[in-house]
Each structure stands twice: as C-alpha cells, then as structure tokens.
Motif scaffolding. Structure first.
Motif, PDB file in Angstrom:
ATOM      1  N   LEU A 134      28.095  30.524  12.536  1.00 54.78           N
ATOM      2  CA  LEU A 134      27.769  31.932  12.349  1.00 54.78           C
ATOM      3  C   LEU A 134      26.361  32.239  12.856  1.00 54.78           C
ATOM      4  O   LEU A 134      26.162  33.207  13.598  1.00 54.78           O
ATOM      5  N   ILE A 135      25.410  31.408  12.506  1.00 56.87           N
ATOM      6  CA  ILE A 135      24.024  31.642  12.930  1.00 56.87           C
ATOM      7  C   ILE A 135      23.892  31.523  14.446  1.00 56.87           C
ATOM      8  O   ILE A 135      23.303  32.385  15.101  1.00 56.87           O
ATOM      9  N   ALA A 136      24.460  30.456  15.031  1.00 60.51           N
ATOM     10  CA  ALA A 136      24.380  30.279  16.486  1.00 60.51           C
ATOM     11  C   ALA A 136      25.109  31.413  17.210  1.00 60.51           C
ATOM     12  O   ALA A 136      24.626  31.924  18.222  1.00 60.51           O
ATOM     13  N   GLY A 137      26.258  31.836  16.681  1.00 58.35           N
ATOM     14  CA  GLY A 137      27.005  32.935  17.296  1.00 58.35           C
ATOM     15  C   GLY A 137      26.267  34.260  17.222  1.00 58.35           C
ATOM     16  O   GLY A 137      26.258  35.029  18.181  1.00 58.35           O
ATOM     17  N   LEU A 138      25.636  34.529  16.084  1.00 60.68           N
ATOM     18  CA  LEU A 138      24.865  35.767  15.949  1.00 60.68           C
ATOM     19  C   LEU A 138      23.672  35.797  16.892  1.00 60.68           C
ATOM     20  O   LEU A 138      23.382  36.831  17.504  1.00 60.68           O
ATOM     21  N   ILE A 139      23.000  34.668  17.036  1.00 55.94           N
ATOM     22  CA  ILE A 139      21.861  34.608  17.964  1.00 55.94           C
ATOM     23  C   ILE A 139      22.346  34.804  19.396  1.00 55.94           C
ATOM     24  O   ILE A 139      21.728  35.537  20.177  1.00 55.94           O
ATOM     25  N   ALA A 187      33.619  31.215  15.481  1.00 54.30           N
ATOM     26  CA  ALA A 187      34.273  30.371  16.484  1.00 54.30           C
ATOM     27  C   ALA A 187      33.400  30.213  17.719  1.00 54.30           C
ATOM     28  O   ALA A 187      33.294  29.117  18.284  1.00 54.30           O
ATOM     29  N   LEU A 188      32.753  31.294  18.130  1.00 53.89           N
ATOM     30  CA  LEU A 188      31.837  31.253  19.264  1.00 53.89           C
ATOM     31  C   LEU A 188      30.721  30.238  19.020  1.00 53.89           C
ATOM     32  O   LEU A 188      30.399  29.430  19.886  1.00 53.89           O
ATOM     33  N   GLY A 189      30.130  30.280  17.838  1.00 54.69           N
ATOM     34  CA  GLY A 189      29.048  29.354  17.515  1.00 54.69           C
ATOM     35  C   GLY A 189      29.509  27.913  17.441  1.00 54.69           C
ATOM     36  O   GLY A 189      28.830  27.006  17.920  1.00 54.69           O
ATOM     37  N   VAL A 190      30.676  27.671  16.855  1.00 51.43           N
ATOM     38  CA  VAL A 190      31.193  26.300  16.731  1.00 51.43           C
ATOM     39  C   VAL A 190      31.550  25.746  18.108  1.00 51.43           C
ATOM     40  O   VAL A 190      31.171  24.615  18.456  1.00 51.43           O
ATOM     41  N   VAL A 191      32.271  26.536  18.904  1.00 55.33           N
ATOM     42  CA  VAL A 191      32.622  26.095  20.257  1.00 55.33           C
ATOM     43  C   VAL A 191      31.356  25.923  21.096  1.00 55.33           C
ATOM     44  O   VAL A 191      31.229  24.956  21.861  1.00 55.33           O
ATOM     45  N   VAL A 197      26.598  30.548  26.736  1.00 59.12           N
ATOM     46  CA  VAL A 197      27.470  30.253  27.877  1.00 59.12           C
ATOM     47  C   VAL A 197      28.913  30.617  27.553  1.00 59.12           C
ATOM     48  O   VAL A 197      29.605  31.265  28.345  1.00 59.12           O
ATOM     49  N   VAL A 198      29.373  30.225  26.373  1.00 60.71           N
ATOM     50  CA  VAL A 198      30.751  30.525  25.972  1.00 60.71           C
ATOM     51  C   VAL A 198      30.966  32.037  25.863  1.00 60.71           C
ATOM     52  O   VAL A 198      31.996  32.555  26.298  1.00 60.71           O
ATOM     53  N   LEU A 199      29.998  32.768  25.316  1.00 62.50           N
ATOM     54  CA  LEU A 199      30.122  34.218  25.184  1.00 62.50           C
ATOM     55  C   LEU A 199      30.180  34.902  26.548  1.00 62.50           C
ATOM     56  O   LEU A 199      31.004  35.796  26.765  1.00 62.50           O
ATOM     57  N   VAL A 200      29.343  34.480  27.467  1.00 59.38           N
ATOM     58  CA  VAL A 200      29.353  35.075  28.816  1.00 59.38           C
ATOM     59  C   VAL A 200      30.693  34.793  29.497  1.00 59.38           C
ATOM     60  O   VAL A 200      31.293  35.698  30.095  1.00 59.38           O
TER      61      VAL A 200
END
Length: 90
Positions: free
Chosen positions: A13-18, A36-40, A73-76
């Motif tokens: 959650l923290i990594a995904g929010l950042i 999921a974004l943060g975990v992946v 990278v995953v979000l982009v």
C-alpha cells in the motif's frame, strides 16, 4: 504467516501510494489495485536490483527504494497497456 501477509499488504500500500503520487496524472484505481501495484512492484524491483547487483536469485522483495521504483515501472506499464490514463490538457 498472518503477520507476513499483513506486512506485505501495508508495504504494498505504501509503495503503491508513493508510485501513484510520483507518476503524473490521475489514476482511477482503487486500494486493492494500489496494494497489488506495490506488491508486484516490490517483486519486480527485487528482481531487477538482484539482476544488476548479485545475480538473479528468484523472486524476492526489494527494499523500499527498489519497491517504489518497481511500482513506478509497473504503474507506467499498466497505464500504457490499459490506456487508462490520458494526458490532461490545460
């Protein structure tokens, strides 16, 4: 085992929010997708950093910096593949 899962969820959650804060534009994804974004991203960051530093040792989590970079990278890539984010025109 339970606390490990809770740790991954909080970490993701923290990594995904950042990552969502760093990548410009509005993201229309919910909290579960952010986690999921943060975990992946953590797994991808661990793989990439492991590949460039000590060699590939399987799928392992990265530290905070690697996780955030991986999540960005995953979000982009997610935004490019799904076409969900459009450039805001002013």
């Amino acid at each position: 085992m339970f606390w490990t899962i809770v740790g991954w969820v909080v970490f993701g959650l923290i990594a995904g929010l950042i990552a969502r804060a760093v990548v410009p534009g509005k993201d229309d994804i919910g909290m579960l997708m952010t986690i999921a974004l943060g975990v992946v991203g953590s797994v991808v960051g661990g793989w990439v950093l492991g590949f460039f530093t000590v060699g590939f040792r399987g799928f392992q989590p990265a530290g905070w910096i690697g996780s955030i970079i991986g999540a960005i990278v995953v979000l982009v890539i997610y935004n490019k593949v799904t076409g969900r984010k459009r450039r805001v025109r002013s």
